[in-house]
Structure formats: structure tokens, C-alpha cells
Design a protein around this motif. Structure first.
Motif, mmCIF file in Angstrom:
data_model
loop_
_atom_site.group_PDB
_atom_site.id
_atom_site.type_symbol
_atom_site.label_atom_id
_atom_site.label_comp_id
_atom_site.label_asym_id
_atom_site.label_seq_id
_atom_site.Cartn_x
_atom_site.Cartn_y
_atom_site.Cartn_z
ATOM 1 N N GLY A 124 0.783 -1.228 0.000
ATOM 2 C CA GLY A 124 0.000 0.000 0.000
ATOM 3 C C GLY A 124 0.810 1.271 0.000
ATOM 4 N N TYR A 125 0.075 2.364 -0.214
ATOM 5 C CA TYR A 125 0.661 3.703 -0.123
ATOM 6 C C TYR A 125 -0.254 4.554 0.741
ATOM 7 N N TRP A 126 0.321 5.114 1.820
ATOM 8 C CA TRP A 126 -0.410 5.953 2.759
ATOM 9 C C TRP A 126 0.001 7.395 2.502
ATOM 10 N N ALA A 127 -0.812 8.100 1.712
ATOM 11 C CA ALA A 127 -0.436 9.434 1.226
ATOM 12 C C ALA A 127 -0.297 10.455 2.349
ATOM 13 N N GLU A 128 -1.109 10.359 3.390
ATOM 14 C CA GLU A 128 -1.079 11.350 4.469
ATOM 15 C C GLU A 128 0.289 11.449 5.143
ATOM 16 N N VAL A 129 1.002 10.333 5.196
ATOM 17 C CA VAL A 129 2.338 10.347 5.810
ATOM 18 C C VAL A 129 3.420 10.013 4.779
ATOM 19 N N SER A 130 3.026 9.928 3.516
ATOM 20 C CA SER A 130 3.946 9.682 2.395
ATOM 21 C C SER A 130 4.787 8.424 2.607
ATOM 22 N N VAL A 131 4.090 7.308 2.857
ATOM 23 C CA VAL A 131 4.766 6.048 3.155
ATOM 24 C C VAL A 131 4.210 4.920 2.293
ATOM 25 N N PHE A 132 5.116 4.144 1.707
ATOM 26 C CA PHE A 132 4.759 2.875 1.073
ATOM 27 C C PHE A 132 4.933 1.795 2.126
ATOM 28 N N TYR A 133 4.136 0.726 2.050
ATOM 29 C CA TYR A 133 4.259 -0.318 3.062
ATOM 30 C C TYR A 133 3.858 -1.681 2.509
ATOM 31 N N ALA A 134 4.364 -2.713 3.193
ATOM 32 C CA ALA A 134 3.900 -4.085 2.990
ATOM 33 C C ALA A 134 3.315 -4.524 4.325
ATOM 34 N N TYR A 135 2.131 -5.095 4.276
ATOM 35 C CA TYR A 135 1.392 -5.453 5.494
ATOM 36 C C TYR A 135 0.891 -6.874 5.359
ATOM 37 N N ASN A 136 0.827 -7.569 6.490
ATOM 38 C CA ASN A 136 0.271 -8.917 6.502
ATOM 39 C C ASN A 136 -0.450 -9.116 7.818
ATOM 40 N N SER A 137 -1.599 -9.764 7.802
ATOM 41 C CA SER A 137 -2.414 -9.932 9.005
ATOM 42 C C SER A 137 -2.085 -11.197 9.794
ATOM 43 N N CYS A 138 -1.126 -11.991 9.326
ATOM 44 C CA CYS A 138 -0.779 -13.233 10.032
ATOM 45 C C CYS A 138 -0.046 -12.957 11.345
ATOM 46 N N ILE A 139 -0.236 -13.863 12.291
ATOM 47 C CA ILE A 139 0.510 -13.846 13.552
ATOM 48 C C ILE A 139 1.804 -14.603 13.305
ATOM 49 N N LEU A 140 2.918 -13.951 13.602
ATOM 50 C CA LEU A 140 4.227 -14.551 13.342
ATOM 51 C C LEU A 140 5.050 -14.632 14.616
ATOM 52 N N LYS A 141 5.960 -15.594 14.645
ATOM 53 C CA LYS A 141 6.935 -15.639 15.731
ATOM 54 C C LYS A 141 7.870 -14.442 15.601
ATOM 55 N N ARG A 142 8.403 -14.011 16.751
ATOM 56 C CA ARG A 142 9.215 -12.797 16.781
ATOM 57 C C ARG A 142 10.324 -12.797 15.728
ATOM 58 N N ASN A 143 11.081 -13.893 15.652
ATOM 59 C CA ASN A 143 12.215 -13.918 14.730
ATOM 60 C C ASN A 143 11.787 -13.848 13.268
ATOM 61 N N ARG A 144 10.616 -14.373 12.949
ATOM 62 C CA ARG A 144 10.100 -14.254 11.579
ATOM 63 C C ARG A 144 9.777 -12.793 11.273
ATOM 64 N N TYR A 145 9.226 -12.081 12.263
ATOM 65 C CA TYR A 145 8.936 -10.661 12.060
ATOM 66 C C TYR A 145 10.213 -9.866 11.856
ATOM 67 N N LEU A 146 11.250 -10.215 12.630
ATOM 68 C CA LEU A 146 12.538 -9.537 12.460
ATOM 69 C C LEU A 146 13.070 -9.758 11.050
ATOM 70 N N LEU A 147 12.913 -10.970 10.525
ATOM 71 C CA LEU A 147 13.328 -11.271 9.157
ATOM 72 C C LEU A 147 12.565 -10.408 8.154
ATOM 73 N N VAL A 148 11.250 -10.289 8.345
ATOM 74 C CA VAL A 148 10.423 -9.470 7.449
ATOM 75 C C VAL A 148 10.947 -8.036 7.409
ATOM 76 N N TYR A 149 11.256 -7.501 8.579
ATOM 77 C CA TYR A 149 11.713 -6.101 8.654
ATOM 78 C C TYR A 149 13.094 -5.896 8.054
ATOM 79 N N ILE A 150 14.019 -6.810 8.308
ATOM 80 C CA ILE A 150 15.419 -6.561 7.947
ATOM 81 C C ILE A 150 15.776 -7.039 6.533
ATOM 82 N N ALA A 151 14.939 -7.891 5.934
ATOM 83 C CA ALA A 151 15.273 -8.488 4.632
ATOM 84 C C ALA A 151 15.582 -7.465 3.534
#
Length: 196
Positions: free
Chosen positions: A96-123
Motif C-alpha cells: 500500500g501507499y499511505w499518502a497522508e504520511v507519504s509512506v509505502f508499506y507491505a502489510y500482513n495480518s498473520c501472527i508470526l513468531k518474533r524472529n520471523r517478524y525480524l526477518l520481514v523487517y530486515i530483509a
């Protein structure tokens, strides 16, 4: 995968009252301002290493700057999306693109283990900044376009790296992490649907 304009969607899969809200700045613009020095340090360090060891200079301003920036953004968000369960094929993944704050993003509604989330962020930082820097260092490969993508991505990864720091400081290793809208939640629980 879906495309969306506006803020990330509400996560219908969770009851946020059962989760701990990650302590993070309440405003995304404040988050960007706080995180910006991280991006400047990362981009500056990468440039210093390439300049010192390979004599690589930042090119004069031209069309490559615009091209690099607009190539980097979709690739960066796609890398995030690929790290979620099901990747780009998942119905739970939103770009998505959130124009009000000028940010592109990738979002997912799944519940993930902490280390998987860290992977998503740092990849994206690893794939678009660290790996190309290593290639330019050890293979003596020079490309103005690649250098600009590396530096723009390092700068743009500041919020991702900041979020990794917040999660590492607040969420235990066994914790579960999930997003709803722009907020991050966590808890400790054996959740059968959590993804590793």
C-alpha cells in the motif's frame, strides 16, 4: 496479494485487547524523524566503506537518481511481502501507499513468531544494501545506479531497523507479533496458527 491506498487495514484475525501494544512512537511521522539518523548512519557507513576500499564516488545528480529511487521502492516492499507466509500469493498480504504520511508499506495480518517478524523487517536492507555492497567490494563491480539503490534503500530502511530494535528490546524470543493498522502487538502464548 492486494493493493491499497491509505493506512494499513484493521486486522480482523485478532482481538487487540488480548495483546500487548508495542511501545513505539504514536505518530508515524515522529517515528520517521526518530529513525532517520539510523538511515543516515547506515547509508553513510556504506558509502564510506565503498569510497575508502574501492574509490567509489557518488555520481553527479541526474536521471539515475530518480530511476534508482523509483526502482528501489517497489523492490523494497516486494521483499517485505515475500518474507510473509505465502509471500505474494497470500490473501493476507497488502502492498500500500499511505499518502497522508507519504509512506509505502507491505502489510500482513498473520501472527508470526518474533524472529520471523525480524526477518520481514530486515530483509530489504540485507538484500538491497548489504549484499550489493559486498558484491561491489569483493568483485570490484561499479554501477552508479546500483550504488544509488543501495544508498536510498539504506536510508529508507531506517524505520525497519528501528522497528527491529523495538521488537528486540520488548518482545521475548518466544513471543508472537502481529500488526493491525499501523500498530504492532505482541504476546506470549502457544498459538497454533503462528508462523515460524
Amino acid at each position: 496479494m492486494k493493493f491499497k491506498t491509505g493506512k494499513p487495514p484493521v486486522n480482523e484475525n485478532i482481538n487487540v485487547s488480548e495483546w500487548n501494544l508495542l511501545k513505539e512512537p504514536k505518530n508515524l511521522i515522529v517515528t520517521q524523524v526518530i529513525a532517520l539518523p539510523i538511515g543516515l548512519i547506515c547509508a553513510g557507513l556504506i558509502f564510506f566503506i565503498l569510497y575508502y576500499f574501492r574509490g567509489i564516488y557518488i555520481p553527479k545528480f541526474g536521471i539515475e537518481y530518480i530511476l534508482a529511487y523509483f526502482l528501489m521502492i517497489p523492490i523494497h516492499e516486494m521483499i517485505h511481502a515475500l518474507c510473509y507466509p505465502g509471500g505474494l500469493n497470500s490473501k493476507d498480504t497488502v502492498i500500500g501507499y499511505w499518502a497522508e504520511v507519504s509512506v509505502f508499506y507491505a502489510y500482513n495480518s498473520c501472527i508470526l513468531k518474533r524472529n520471523r517478524y525480524l526477518l520481514v523487517y530486515i530483509a530489504p536492507f540485507a538484500v538491497l544494501s548489504i549484499i550489493p555492497t559486498i558484491v561491489m567490494l569483493f568483485l570490484d563491480f561499479k554501477s552508479d545506479l546500483l550504488l544509488l539503490i543501495v544508498l536510498f534503500n539504506a536510508l529508507s530502511s531506517c524505520v525497519d531497523i528501528f522497528n527491529c530494535i523495538l521488537i528486540l528490546l520488548q518482545v521475548p524470543k518466544e513471543g508472537l507479533v502481529v500488526n493491525s493498522e499501523e500498530k504492532t502487538y505482541w504476546k506470549l502464548e502457544n498459538y497454533l496458527n503462528a508462523r515460524t
